[in-house]
Design an enzyme around this catalytic site. Structure first.
Site, PDB file in Angstrom:
ATOM      1  N   ASP A 194       0.808  -1.218   0.000  1.00  0.00           N
ATOM      2  CA  ASP A 194       0.000   0.000   0.000  1.00  0.00           C
ATOM      3  C   ASP A 194       0.841   1.268   0.000  1.00  0.00           C
ATOM      4  O   ASP A 194       2.060   1.216   0.183  1.00  0.00           O
ATOM      5  CB  ASP A 194      -0.965  -0.006   1.202  1.00  0.00           C
ATOM      6  CG  ASP A 194      -0.272  -0.386   2.519  1.00  0.00           C
ATOM      7  OD1 ASP A 194       0.962  -0.420   2.562  1.00  0.00           O
ATOM      8  OD2 ASP A 194      -0.994  -0.648   3.496  1.00  0.00           O
ATOM      9  N   ASN A 253      -7.644  -2.349  14.072  1.00  0.00           N
ATOM     10  CA  ASN A 253      -9.043  -2.640  13.721  1.00  0.00           C
ATOM     11  C   ASN A 253      -9.151  -3.867  12.809  1.00  0.00           C
ATOM     12  O   ASN A 253     -10.193  -4.118  12.209  1.00  0.00           O
ATOM     13  CB  ASN A 253      -9.685  -1.414  13.059  1.00  0.00           C
ATOM     14  CG  ASN A 253      -8.950  -0.992  11.792  1.00  0.00           C
ATOM     15  OD1 ASN A 253      -8.017  -1.667  11.357  1.00  0.00           O
ATOM     16  ND2 ASN A 253      -9.374   0.100  11.198  1.00  0.00           N
ATOM     17  N   HIS A 284      -7.278  -4.383  10.080  1.00  0.00           N
ATOM     18  CA  HIS A 284      -6.972  -4.173   8.655  1.00  0.00           C
ATOM     19  C   HIS A 284      -5.664  -4.857   8.262  1.00  0.00           C
ATOM     20  O   HIS A 284      -4.778  -5.062   9.086  1.00  0.00           O
ATOM     21  CB  HIS A 284      -6.991  -2.687   8.266  1.00  0.00           C
ATOM     22  CG  HIS A 284      -5.834  -1.853   8.693  1.00  0.00           C
ATOM     23  ND1 HIS A 284      -5.966  -0.549   9.106  1.00  0.00           N
ATOM     24  CD2 HIS A 284      -4.496  -2.109   8.748  1.00  0.00           C
ATOM     25  CE1 HIS A 284      -4.779  -0.053   9.380  1.00  0.00           C
ATOM     26  NE2 HIS A 284      -3.870  -0.978   9.184  1.00  0.00           N
ATOM     27  N   GLU A 298      -9.574  -1.650   5.096  1.00  0.00           N
ATOM     28  CA  GLU A 298     -10.229  -1.268   6.336  1.00  0.00           C
ATOM     29  C   GLU A 298     -11.524  -2.058   6.533  1.00  0.00           C
ATOM     30  O   GLU A 298     -12.077  -2.610   5.569  1.00  0.00           O
ATOM     31  CB  GLU A 298     -10.565   0.230   6.278  1.00  0.00           C
ATOM     32  CG  GLU A 298      -9.347   1.148   6.208  1.00  0.00           C
ATOM     33  CD  GLU A 298      -8.719   1.396   7.579  1.00  0.00           C
ATOM     34  OE1 GLU A 298      -8.534   0.433   8.352  1.00  0.00           O
ATOM     35  OE2 GLU A 298      -8.403   2.563   7.872  1.00  0.00           O
TER      36      GLU A 298
HETATM   37  C1  GLP Z   1      -0.471   0.585   8.572  1.00  0.00           C
HETATM   38  C2  GLP Z   1      -0.164  -0.242   7.343  1.00  0.00           C
HETATM   39  C3  GLP Z   1      -0.379  -1.709   7.585  1.00  0.00           C
HETATM   40  C4  GLP Z   1       0.261  -2.104   8.888  1.00  0.00           C
HETATM   41  C5  GLP Z   1      -0.393  -1.371  10.016  1.00  0.00           C
HETATM   42  C6  GLP Z   1       0.109  -1.764  11.383  1.00  0.00           C
HETATM   43  O1  GLP Z   1      -1.777   1.014   8.646  1.00  0.00           O
HETATM   44  N1  GLP Z   1      -0.910   0.142   6.196  1.00  0.00           N
HETATM   45  O2  GLP Z   1       0.134  -2.449   6.500  1.00  0.00           O
HETATM   46  O3  GLP Z   1       0.153  -3.483   9.064  1.00  0.00           O
HETATM   47  O4  GLP Z   1      -0.145   0.008   9.805  1.00  0.00           O
HETATM   48  O5  GLP Z   1       1.214  -1.014  11.729  1.00  0.00           O
HETATM   49  P1  GLP Z   1       2.192  -1.341  12.907  1.00  0.00           P
HETATM   50  O6  GLP Z   1       2.998  -2.501  12.471  1.00  0.00           O
HETATM   51  O7  GLP Z   1       3.025  -0.106  13.049  1.00  0.00           O
HETATM   52  O8  GLP Z   1       1.353  -1.616  14.095  1.00  0.00           O
END
Ligand code: GLP
Length: 236
Positions: free
Chosen positions: A67, A135, A137, A142
């Protein structure tokens, strides 16, 4: 889903890196689906270390990132393009022409179609690395009323904007939309590795693994994947 319990962040990172190590060793021209966020940083550090020691060769690897925020240029230090360059691509011998991150400044509709082509041309993904949002995702898919199959332009939820503001100097700077690979490409990956760290993710991980399969918890669809490995350090 296969569950591998890690004792802490370092242990989780090593275990995730080991799976990627095996993948690239067994298939040097692997297509790796890569993730950003704080979770995979330790695994990337380990991969870089092994590369520097001459144990890993990325010269034939193709990467396809999950993404990108809309509106951020690759030079913006909060863009996922910048993140990948900083934590991985600049430190290993991957061919830059074989790395792919959605273009956050392109027309989103056109970019989503282009990215689907990128995935198709690569022949799909061998190993997809995923982090997990609070959440539920994955990528930026989402919670929604339906599962999004294809690469899509998504409005970020307030929860995600709040969660990700720690990387920006103020909440106003967090982009409100993103381009994300859809769940179709993720589900078609031959192997999926879901990396989860922190006791604040224990509750959502339980829903992902044991709750109903619902687009309100996008990662729950991984229960239907026949080779999904969860590597988690979520104990207090
Ligand atoms: C972002 C990314 C996700 C990632 C998520 C969790 O929203 N788009 O791909 O998995 O954050 O992030 P973290 O690993 O910092 O908790």
């Amino acid at each position: 889903m296969k569950f591998i319990k890690a004792t802490n962040y370092e242990d989780m990172s090593k275990k995730v890196a080991n799976i990627i190590f095996s993948q690239v060793t067994l298939k040097p021209d692997s297509v790796l689906g890569l993730a950003t966020g704080s979770t995979p940083i330790g695994a990337y550090e380990q991969l870089v270390k092994w590369y520097q020691e001459g144990q890993l060769d990325f010269s034939k690897v193709t990467s396809i990132n999950l993404d990108e925020y809309c509106g951020l240029t690759p030079e913006n230090d909060q863009s996922y393009c910048y993140f990948m360059e900083k934590h991985l691509f600049s430190k290993i011998n991957i061919d830059k022409n074989n790395t792919n991150v959605p273009n956050g400044t392109a027309n989103p509709t056109v970019e989503c179609l282009r990215y689907e082509e990128v995935i198709a041309t690569a022949g799909g993904i061998d190993l997809q690395l995923l982090g997990l949002g609070h959440n539920g995702h994955i990528g930026f898919n989402e919670p929604a009323d339906t599962f999004a199959k294809l690469t899509n332009h998504v409005q970020l939820t307030q929860t995600t904007i709040e969660a990700n503001k720690r990387f920006f100097s103020s909440i106003e700077e967090v982009p409100t939309s993103a381009i994300t690979m859809g769940l179709g490409a993720i589900m078609q990956a031959k192997t999926v590795v879901l990396a989860v760290n922190g006791k604040d993710k224990a509750e959502i991980l339980n829903k992902v693994m044991n709750g109903p399969i619902t687009p309100q918890v996008p990662a729950s669809i991984l229960q239907l994947h026949n080779n999904c490995i969860v590597v988690a350090s979520v104990q207090g």
